[in-house]
Design a protein around this motif. Sequence first.
Motif, PDB file in Angstrom:
ATOM      1  N   VAL A  85      26.606  31.044  36.633  1.00  0.00           N
ATOM      2  CA  VAL A  85      27.196  32.939  37.788  1.00  0.00           C
ATOM      3  C   VAL A  85      26.238  32.771  39.135  1.00  0.00           C
ATOM      4  O   VAL A  85      24.943  32.907  38.533  1.00  0.00           O
ATOM      5  N   ASN A  86      27.466  31.888  39.832  1.00  0.00           N
ATOM      6  CA  ASN A  86      26.327  32.286  41.047  1.00  0.00           C
ATOM      7  C   ASN A  86      25.935  33.763  41.860  1.00  0.00           C
ATOM      8  O   ASN A  86      27.492  34.210  41.803  1.00  0.00           O
ATOM      9  N   LYS A 105      19.307  40.372  33.540  1.00  0.00           N
ATOM     10  CA  LYS A 105      19.765  41.417  32.988  1.00  0.00           C
ATOM     11  C   LYS A 105      21.525  41.663  32.813  1.00  0.00           C
ATOM     12  O   LYS A 105      22.956  41.978  32.412  1.00  0.00           O
ATOM     13  N   PHE A 106      21.984  41.863  34.233  1.00  0.00           N
ATOM     14  CA  PHE A 106      23.349  41.801  34.505  1.00  0.00           C
ATOM     15  C   PHE A 106      24.026  40.543  34.724  1.00  0.00           C
ATOM     16  O   PHE A 106      25.498  40.266  34.388  1.00  0.00           O
ATOM     17  N   LYS A 107      23.671  39.440  34.829  1.00  0.00           N
ATOM     18  CA  LYS A 107      24.407  37.987  34.236  1.00  0.00           C
ATOM     19  C   LYS A 107      23.981  37.558  32.646  1.00  0.00           C
ATOM     20  O   LYS A 107      25.284  37.386  32.545  1.00  0.00           O
ATOM     21  N   ASP A 108      23.592  37.951  32.294  1.00  0.00           N
ATOM     22  CA  ASP A 108      23.438  38.341  30.752  1.00  0.00           C
ATOM     23  C   ASP A 108      24.568  39.238  30.243  1.00  0.00           C
ATOM     24  O   ASP A 108      25.737  39.078  29.457  1.00  0.00           O
ATOM     25  N   ILE A 120      25.329  48.909  34.989  1.00  0.00           N
ATOM     26  CA  ILE A 120      24.075  48.800  35.613  1.00  0.00           C
ATOM     27  C   ILE A 120      23.261  48.558  37.155  1.00  0.00           C
ATOM     28  O   ILE A 120      23.286  49.322  37.665  1.00  0.00           O
ATOM     29  N   ARG A 121      21.483  49.294  36.401  1.00  0.00           N
ATOM     30  CA  ARG A 121      20.602  49.353  37.446  1.00  0.00           C
ATOM     31  C   ARG A 121      20.654  48.293  37.964  1.00  0.00           C
ATOM     32  O   ARG A 121      19.915  47.555  38.249  1.00  0.00           O
ATOM     33  N   SER A 136      28.621  49.716  38.284  1.00  0.00           N
ATOM     34  CA  SER A 136      29.297  49.311  36.983  1.00  0.00           C
ATOM     35  C   SER A 136      29.187  47.582  36.789  1.00  0.00           C
ATOM     36  O   SER A 136      29.471  47.243  38.059  1.00  0.00           O
ATOM     37  N   LEU A 137      29.407  47.153  35.913  1.00  0.00           N
ATOM     38  CA  LEU A 137      29.323  45.554  35.635  1.00  0.00           C
ATOM     39  C   LEU A 137      30.707  44.577  37.083  1.00  0.00           C
ATOM     40  O   LEU A 137      30.446  43.920  37.264  1.00  0.00           O
ATOM     41  N   GLY A 138      31.828  45.563  36.101  1.00  0.00           N
ATOM     42  CA  GLY A 138      33.371  45.031  36.721  1.00  0.00           C
ATOM     43  C   GLY A 138      32.518  44.963  39.125  1.00  0.00           C
ATOM     44  O   GLY A 138      33.741  44.233  39.315  1.00  0.00           O
TER      45      GLY A 138
END
Length: 243
Positions: A85-86, A105-108, A120-121, A136-138
Amino acid sequence: LAAYSWNLVANYAEAMEVEAIEMLSSASARRVLFRCQNRFQPEGEGELWLDEGLLLEDPAVRVRATSLDHGVTSLGFCAEEPMHVNVWKNRLEEMNLLVGPWLGKFKDAIMAGKPDDTPIRAWRRGLNTIETPEFSLGELREQIVRIVPGQRVGYVVDVRYTEANVERIVALVKGADHLFIESPFLDEDAEQAATKNHLTARQAGTIARLAGVKALTVFHFSPRYTDRESVLRAEALAAFEGR
């Protein structure tokens, strides 16, 4: 004093665990856990059944190993990312978002395959403080990252040049993006290398070529070549390129 130190470790607020795995064969291993809250006393010892040498699998990485002969048993490793994830830093700047632990945390969450509506904060620069808006993650995945196939990286050190070792290394790192492999000796000193249960640079390059890896880095040079490391690298590269 030792007992006092152990009690301090056991009272640490943060948990710390060390999982030790002893590989017995490509199909089995022994596992034991050490926790600071238990004063690093061994616990949970048991046998693991391995799938083709798979020692570790989590959303971020898979690690495989194979047993090799160095006069004694040694291990070769290959680590593989399921994906990479870049993060586009210019996109972060456009959204006024800050680099910080939240990105991990976002990448995880992406690598774990969590749903697009996962909250996602993030961190955002405010007037006099750091704000933590929710996305949102998306939404974030579409705007600030590029997902590419993960890389496979092999690591081999402390091994002698035998047919069995070559077969195992090639099977382990076949087609890897990068192979890091020892080359302590020049091929002119192959007899000394065999005595010491190590590879020559030419042997290392040959193994890399047989495995079809994309890139090669040799290391673990004998002190006798302190001023000739470039010669070791050149010999390995020549063999890697089939020259």
